[in-house]
Write a protein that holds these residues in place. Structure first.
Motif, PDB file in Angstrom:
ATOM      1  N   HIS A  27      27.116  13.731 -38.277  1.00  0.00           N
ATOM      2  CA  HIS A  27      26.502  14.561 -37.236  1.00  0.00           C
ATOM      3  C   HIS A  27      25.013  14.218 -37.078  1.00  0.00           C
ATOM      4  N   LEU A  28      24.322  13.989 -38.181  1.00  0.00           N
ATOM      5  CA  LEU A  28      22.921  13.590 -38.144  1.00  0.00           C
ATOM      6  C   LEU A  28      22.756  12.282 -37.373  1.00  0.00           C
ATOM      7  N   PHE A  29      23.625  11.326 -37.642  1.00  0.00           N
ATOM      8  CA  PHE A  29      23.588  10.043 -36.938  1.00  0.00           C
ATOM      9  C   PHE A  29      23.867  10.244 -35.449  1.00  0.00           C
ATOM     10  N   ALA A  30      24.863  11.045 -35.117  1.00  0.00           N
ATOM     11  CA  ALA A  30      25.195  11.298 -33.701  1.00  0.00           C
ATOM     12  C   ALA A  30      24.027  11.963 -32.981  1.00  0.00           C
ATOM     13  N   ASP A  31      23.343  12.888 -33.647  1.00  0.00           N
ATOM     14  CA  ASP A  31      22.166  13.528 -33.046  1.00  0.00           C
ATOM     15  C   ASP A  31      21.058  12.516 -32.783  1.00  0.00           C
ATOM     16  N   LYS A  32      20.853  11.596 -33.715  1.00  0.00           N
ATOM     17  CA  LYS A  32      19.827  10.561 -33.534  1.00  0.00           C
ATOM     18  C   LYS A  32      20.179   9.654 -32.351  1.00  0.00           C
ATOM     19  N   VAL A  33      21.436   9.315 -32.209  1.00  0.00           N
ATOM     20  CA  VAL A  33      21.871   8.487 -31.081  1.00  0.00           C
ATOM     21  C   VAL A  33      21.607   9.231 -29.778  1.00  0.00           C
ATOM     22  N   PHE A  34      21.927  10.521 -29.746  1.00  0.00           N
ATOM     23  CA  PHE A  34      21.719  11.332 -28.548  1.00  0.00           C
ATOM     24  C   PHE A  34      20.234  11.415 -28.192  1.00  0.00           C
ATOM     25  N   SER A  40      26.422   4.943 -27.826  1.00  0.00           N
ATOM     26  CA  SER A  40      26.979   5.100 -29.157  1.00  0.00           C
ATOM     27  C   SER A  40      28.324   4.397 -29.232  1.00  0.00           C
ATOM     28  N   VAL A  41      28.424   3.470 -30.127  1.00  0.00           N
ATOM     29  CA  VAL A  41      29.708   2.834 -30.381  1.00  0.00           C
ATOM     30  C   VAL A  41      30.254   3.302 -31.726  1.00  0.00           C
ATOM     31  N   GLY A  42      29.501   4.166 -32.400  1.00  0.00           N
ATOM     32  CA  GLY A  42      29.915   4.657 -33.701  1.00  0.00           C
ATOM     33  C   GLY A  42      29.773   3.587 -34.760  1.00  0.00           C
ATOM     34  N   LYS A  63      23.865  -3.171 -33.066  1.00  0.00           N
ATOM     35  CA  LYS A  63      23.539  -2.487 -31.817  1.00  0.00           C
ATOM     36  C   LYS A  63      22.777  -1.192 -32.043  1.00  0.00           C
ATOM     37  N   GLN A  64      23.011  -0.562 -33.181  1.00  0.00           N
ATOM     38  CA  GLN A  64      22.409   0.743 -33.450  1.00  0.00           C
ATOM     39  C   GLN A  64      21.452   0.683 -34.628  1.00  0.00           C
ATOM     40  N   TYR A  65      20.844  -0.464 -34.837  1.00  0.00           N
ATOM     41  CA  TYR A  65      19.995  -0.700 -36.003  1.00  0.00           C
ATOM     42  C   TYR A  65      18.859   0.315 -36.109  1.00  0.00           C
ATOM     43  N   LYS A  66      18.121   0.511 -35.020  1.00  0.00           N
ATOM     44  CA  LYS A  66      16.973   1.427 -35.032  1.00  0.00           C
ATOM     45  C   LYS A  66      17.405   2.849 -35.394  1.00  0.00           C
ATOM     46  N   VAL A  67      18.463   3.310 -34.780  1.00  0.00           N
ATOM     47  CA  VAL A  67      18.959   4.669 -35.048  1.00  0.00           C
ATOM     48  C   VAL A  67      19.454   4.782 -36.485  1.00  0.00           C
TER      49      VAL A  67
END
Length: 91
Positions: A27-34, A40-42, A63-67
């Motif tokens: 959930h923390l990761f999903a919030d950061k992506v948002f 988000s590709v998960g 693709k999501q390195y920064k997040v």
């Protein structure tokens, strides 16, 4: 036999397990992506026998390195257990 490839796959596996095996961290990761308005590709789980799954998992991390790095910093700061230590190791 190729150390760099083996280490890269192990790192992606560690990231996948750290994020995906905890609803709180997921959930923390999903919030950061948002927050970053990024696609988000998960974070994909690794299947050691399927090269296409390994390639997809590595691509998702890249693709999501920064997040992911922001998420690892938050886990490290806010968690006082083995997962906080794993997050700093990944960083």
């Amino acid at each position: 036999d190729i150390k760099l490839l083996r280490d890269s796959i192990d790192l992606v596996r560690e990231i996948s397990q750290l994020i995906n095996f905890s609803p709180k961290r997921k959930h923390l990761f999903a919030d950061k992506v948002f927050e970053n308005d990024g696609p988000s590709v998960g974070i994909k789980n690794l299947c050691p026998m399927r090269w296409t799954a390994i390639a997809a998992a590595i691509e998702a991390v890249l693709k999501q390195y920064k997040v992911l790095m922001e998420t690892m910093e938050d886990i490290n700061v806010n968690t006082r257990d083995e997962y906080g230590l794993k997050a700093v190791g990944i960083l």
